[in-house]
Design an enzyme around this catalytic site. Sequence first.
Site, PDB file in Angstrom:
ATOM      1  N   LYS A  45      -6.068 -78.307 -13.802  1.00  0.00           N
ATOM      2  CA  LYS A  45      -5.767 -77.029 -13.149  1.00  0.00           C
ATOM      3  C   LYS A  45      -6.904 -76.530 -12.245  1.00  0.00           C
ATOM      4  O   LYS A  45      -6.660 -75.961 -11.198  1.00  0.00           O
ATOM      5  CB  LYS A  45      -5.382 -75.959 -14.176  1.00  0.00           C
ATOM      6  CG  LYS A  45      -6.481 -75.380 -15.036  1.00  0.00           C
ATOM      7  CD  LYS A  45      -6.877 -76.258 -16.206  1.00  0.00           C
ATOM      8  CE  LYS A  45      -5.766 -76.449 -17.198  1.00  0.00           C
ATOM      9  NZ  LYS A  45      -6.189 -77.225 -18.390  1.00  0.00           N
ATOM     10  N   GLY A  70       1.143 -76.172 -20.118  1.00  0.00           N
ATOM     11  CA  GLY A  70       1.406 -77.204 -21.108  1.00  0.00           C
ATOM     12  C   GLY A  70       2.809 -77.764 -20.999  1.00  0.00           C
ATOM     13  O   GLY A  70       3.223 -78.273 -19.967  1.00  0.00           O
ATOM     14  N   GLY A  83      -9.423 -78.128 -32.637  1.00  0.00           N
ATOM     15  CA  GLY A  83      -9.303 -78.915 -31.417  1.00  0.00           C
ATOM     16  C   GLY A  83      -8.687 -78.165 -30.253  1.00  0.00           C
ATOM     17  O   GLY A  83      -8.369 -78.766 -29.218  1.00  0.00           O
ATOM     18  N   ASP A 113      -9.719 -70.473 -16.972  1.00  0.00           N
ATOM     19  CA  ASP A 113      -8.563 -71.356 -17.091  1.00  0.00           C
ATOM     20  C   ASP A 113      -7.283 -70.638 -16.673  1.00  0.00           C
ATOM     21  O   ASP A 113      -6.492 -71.155 -15.875  1.00  0.00           O
ATOM     22  CB  ASP A 113      -8.445 -71.863 -18.539  1.00  0.00           C
ATOM     23  CG  ASP A 113      -7.257 -72.782 -18.751  1.00  0.00           C
ATOM     24  OD1 ASP A 113      -7.358 -73.972 -18.409  1.00  0.00           O
ATOM     25  OD2 ASP A 113      -6.220 -72.311 -19.250  1.00  0.00           O
ATOM     26  N   LYS A 167      -4.771 -71.317 -13.273  1.00  0.00           N
ATOM     27  CA  LYS A 167      -3.330 -71.501 -13.425  1.00  0.00           C
ATOM     28  C   LYS A 167      -2.558 -70.438 -12.642  1.00  0.00           C
ATOM     29  O   LYS A 167      -1.522 -70.736 -12.043  1.00  0.00           O
ATOM     30  CB  LYS A 167      -2.957 -71.442 -14.909  1.00  0.00           C
ATOM     31  CG  LYS A 167      -3.492 -72.620 -15.711  1.00  0.00           C
ATOM     32  CD  LYS A 167      -3.260 -72.432 -17.200  1.00  0.00           C
ATOM     33  CE  LYS A 167      -3.777 -73.620 -18.002  1.00  0.00           C
ATOM     34  NZ  LYS A 167      -3.624 -73.425 -19.459  1.00  0.00           N
ATOM     35  N   GLY A 181      -2.426 -79.029 -26.302  1.00  0.00           N
ATOM     36  CA  GLY A 181      -2.257 -80.122 -27.234  1.00  0.00           C
ATOM     37  C   GLY A 181      -1.867 -81.420 -26.555  1.00  0.00           C
ATOM     38  O   GLY A 181      -1.462 -81.451 -25.388  1.00  0.00           O
TER      39      GLY A 181
END
Length: 408
Positions: free
Chosen positions: A104, A133, A186, A200, A204, A301
């Site tokens: 991104k 995602g 994670g 982030d 986007k 993920g």
Amino acid sequence: MDVIKVAILGFGTVGEGVYRTIQTHGDELQATLGKRVEVASILVRNKQKSRDIREEVLVTTDFEEILQFPQLDIVFEAIVEKEPTFTYLKQAIQKGCHIITANKEMFAHHGEELLKLAEEHHVSVGFEATVAGGIPVIQTLGQLLKINRVQYIQGILNGTSNFILTEMREKKLSFQEALTQAQENGYAEADPTNDVEGFDAFYKSMILSRIAFGEQPNWQEVEREGITSITSELIETAELAGLRFKHVASIHKAGDNLTAIVKPVVVGKEHPFYHVEGVENAVNVHSDIVGRITLQGPGAGMFPTASAMIEDLVYVCQTNSSGPRPEKSGTATISDKNNETKQQWLIHGHVKNYIHPSITWLEQINETTFIVEATKRDVDQLNQQEQSLRYFTILGEYEPIKKPVKVL
């Protein structure tokens, strides 16, 4: 049998997810495309690291080796940062490859250039995975933009920040405790700056702006704030009012003025973002014919992001299209509601006998927290007088519980 040969740049969480999905869903891909999809090469940083990759796949640290393949149809890019990924993708396009990216930051900076270059070389660019995602927001906007005119967009675009805010509220954790939990799960990197400081979500939102409005706002004028200043006290206070903190990107046009804001807000129970929890993302698209559409799903993920990239693989193979690229004239505009239109606000801090003709004090939650109705200009003026205040936009209608407002 015809074969579609692909390369994967990067073999972290997303790159490995793409590789594994191609292996496990090969039959479905072949049935859909009429060709077998084969991973020919993978670019890695450390060639000596043990990985579960088939022996016939070239694993290399040198992108030139990948470019020298006699047949290479599609390049998946799952690295980070702007360079060298931008250079790699330009070279792949010039070789005649379709490209599919999840990067991104790079695409927010260089997406338009890549799209133009791809058009010149008659190849496609897939970038669904750059925004939310596994949520197909790019393709949804592509369908809406055929007739509907997008008015404005709101989105929870960062799963890590949403997870942290959820953990702080549900488990009564501090920001640092919730961040540590996100890192252990994670969801957050060792350096979480891009997520928790709002970069982030900013990148986007710039990609969404280009798709929906055909342009981006001036980056230097975008109000960007992360979640690092959101305390357990603020979250608990908002809960007393039936409100929840969310980190939301908003994009809208006022006349010729395109505005984007990326910052924490609070949402009421009737707002669709109220129940968006954990690493989930959600995007609210408002358009002139269909009205409001809300898309919600996993925003982070291995497999949600890989899913978006694999769907892009199918899309570019079947349509040879780079997705929606609307002109500026293809969107409707709404009035400027940042400064002149009254909104509801959650105000936190000590206020002493402040009277303003345009501010309506709706409710007092506790000694230091109030719900007011005012323009942004009015609350800015209030903040100038009482500089310890924090104030947050309320998305969705808030119904006061009729508690007396002592400040007046």
